[in-house]
Design an enzyme around this catalytic site. Structure first.
Site, PDB file in Angstrom:
ATOM      1  N   MET A 189       1.004  -1.026   0.347  1.00 24.66           N
ATOM      2  CA  MET A 189       0.360  -0.575   0.243  1.00 24.66           C
ATOM      3  C   MET A 189       0.860   1.163  -0.047  1.00 24.66           C
ATOM      4  SD  MET A 189      -2.546  -1.190  -0.447  1.00 24.66           S
ATOM      5  CE  MET A 189      -4.442   0.408  -0.112  1.00 24.66           C
ATOM      6  N   CYS A 190      -0.070   2.308   0.140  1.00 23.38           N
ATOM      7  CA  CYS A 190       0.986   3.827   0.516  1.00 23.38           C
ATOM      8  C   CYS A 190       1.305   4.251  -1.242  1.00 23.38           C
ATOM      9  CB  CYS A 190       1.954   3.971   1.117  1.00 23.38           C
ATOM     10  SG  CYS A 190       2.270   3.361   2.607  1.00 23.38           S
ATOM     11  N   GLY A 191       0.675   5.074  -1.491  1.00 24.77           N
ATOM     12  CA  GLY A 191       1.460   5.851  -2.565  1.00 24.77           C
ATOM     13  C   GLY A 191       2.401   6.668  -3.097  1.00 24.77           C
TER      14      GLY A 191
ATOM     15  N   ARG B  23      -4.920   4.144  -1.787  1.00 20.95           N
ATOM     16  CA  ARG B  23      -3.514   3.605  -1.570  1.00 20.95           C
ATOM     17  C   ARG B  23      -3.404   3.902  -0.159  1.00 20.95           C
ATOM     18  NH1 ARG B  23       0.242   0.940  -4.338  1.00 20.95           N
ATOM     19  NH2 ARG B  23      -0.489   0.561  -5.943  1.00 20.95           N
TER      20      ARG B  23
ATOM     21  N   ASN C  57       1.322   9.292   0.110  1.00 26.32           N
ATOM     22  CA  ASN C  57      -0.099   8.532   1.038  1.00 26.32           C
ATOM     23  C   ASN C  57      -0.079   7.544   1.803  1.00 26.32           C
ATOM     24  OD1 ASN C  57      -2.751   8.505   1.141  1.00 26.32           O
ATOM     25  ND2 ASN C  57      -3.570   8.143  -0.177  1.00 26.32           N
TER      26      ASN C  57
END
Length: 351
Positions: A1-3, A30, A174
């Site tokens: 995950m995470c953007g 994300r 993000n």
């Protein structure tokens, strides 16, 4: 995950923050609304020779005098003020963001230092953050600033009015925290001096990497693996003098079987780098974008277990988790590529 997303203009032509805000918001799925942030380079031209210290205060009246005294002991504050923010119903301001423009006294550095001012600011940042006395320095480079908080990307951008800043290089993140709690200090980007880092994934070698970096005097206080990445890059590039491509090769080296198939000369220096920096090597799934005032670099783990896409349009280079984020910022992007696992992407300013 995470953007994650980064964009740089190789000619230092500036962009306001509205584009990076829009791009990051394309990757809201994300994140989890527990942290987002931005860093911009070139935003403080009137103070470009000063270290711009961005600080979170828990309690301004109780905590600021101690930091003021520490800075006065090690140099001169040219100017300081609250970082402009705007009240939002969806974002609770749990800290007071403040900024100092600081000039350290190089004569106070350890004799023989090649970078005396950097050494003072780095040591001061470590000392203040480790003391946990209501002040956290989360940005410490020249002519740059990190803006981060707990919340969704649009809310954090609007809290700081990111669109009002003009920079030639931006990183944004993000967050979807997995192993650590969401808090303002744990939001990305992570920064030390001129280097800033955003990261998607998990560094499973965190314990080894942390012990290694702390043996050189760094102090990890943020409870997250990305902090270690920022310090490792500072160590290898600034203090050890490695070019950034060698530093990336040390952090994410080829597998041994790949090294064995290399021509002799290439094989020898790849072996040397891997053996010399064995404890700096990072394992786990990750995609990382890092930047300083002269360059932006993106790289992944050796199996590319996290996505990374590269876009180019004229003088601009984009590195992101998703093509859609690049196209949100640059609809007429001229080139989209997907680097191979472990293949670094390095963009340098030319003006």
């Amino acid at each position: 995950m995470c953007g994650i997303i980064g964009v740089m203009d190789r000619t230092r032509r500036t962009m306001d923050g509205s584009g990076i805000r829009k791009a990051l918001s394309m990757m809201n799925e994300r994140g989890s609304g527990e942290g987002a942030g931005y860093v911009a380079y070139g935003i403080y031209p009137d103070y470009r020779d000063y270290y711009a210290l961005h600080v979170f205060f828990d309690n301004l009246r109780e905590n600021k005098p101690a930091l003021d005294a520490a800075l006065a002991q090690w140099g001169t504050v040219e100017y300081d003020e609250p970082i402009p923010t705007h009240d939002l119903p969806n974002l609770r301001a749990v800290h007071t963001p403040w900024r100092y423009f600081f000039k350290p006294d190089a004569s106070l550095a350890v004799p023989g230092s090649a970078t005396p001012e950097d050494d003072i600011v780095s040591a001061l940042t470590m000392r203040i953050n480790a003391a946990r006395q209501g002040a956290l320095i989360f940005s410490s480079g020249k002519d740059l600033g990190v803006f981060k908080a707990g919340g969704w990307p649009e809310d954090v951008a609007d809290f700081y009015r990111i669109q009002d800043y003009e920079g030639y290089l931006w990183l944004a993140h993000n967050r979807y925290p997995t192993n650590t709690p969401g808090w303002w200090g744990g939001a990305h980007p992570f920064n030390l001096l001129d280097w800033s880092v955003v990261h998607n994934g998990e560094i499973t070698s965190y314990g080894t990497n942390r012990r290694y970096i702390e043996s050189f005097g760094y102090t990890c206080t943020m409870f997250t693996d990305t902090e270690v990445v920022a310090y490792l890059i500072d160590l290898l590039v600034r203090r050890h003098g490695l070019d950034v491509d060698l530093a990336v090769r040390a952090l994410a080296p080829p597998f041994w079987e790949e090294i064995d198939r290399m021509p002799e000369t290439t094989r020898e220096w790849n072996c040397a780098i891997r053996l010399a920096y064995a404890s700096a090597m990072m394992n786990g799934p990750f995609a990382i974008v890092a930047a300083n005032r002269e360059m932006m670099v993106g790289f992944t783990d050796r199996s590319k277990l996290r996505p990374m896409v590269v876009g180019e349009c004229g003088d601009r280079l984009y590195i992101s988790s998703e093509e859609a984020a690049i196209r949100a910022m640059e609809p007429k992007v001229e080139s989209i590529t997907t680097p191979a696992a472990g293949e670094p992407v390095i963009g340098r300013v030319v003006a």
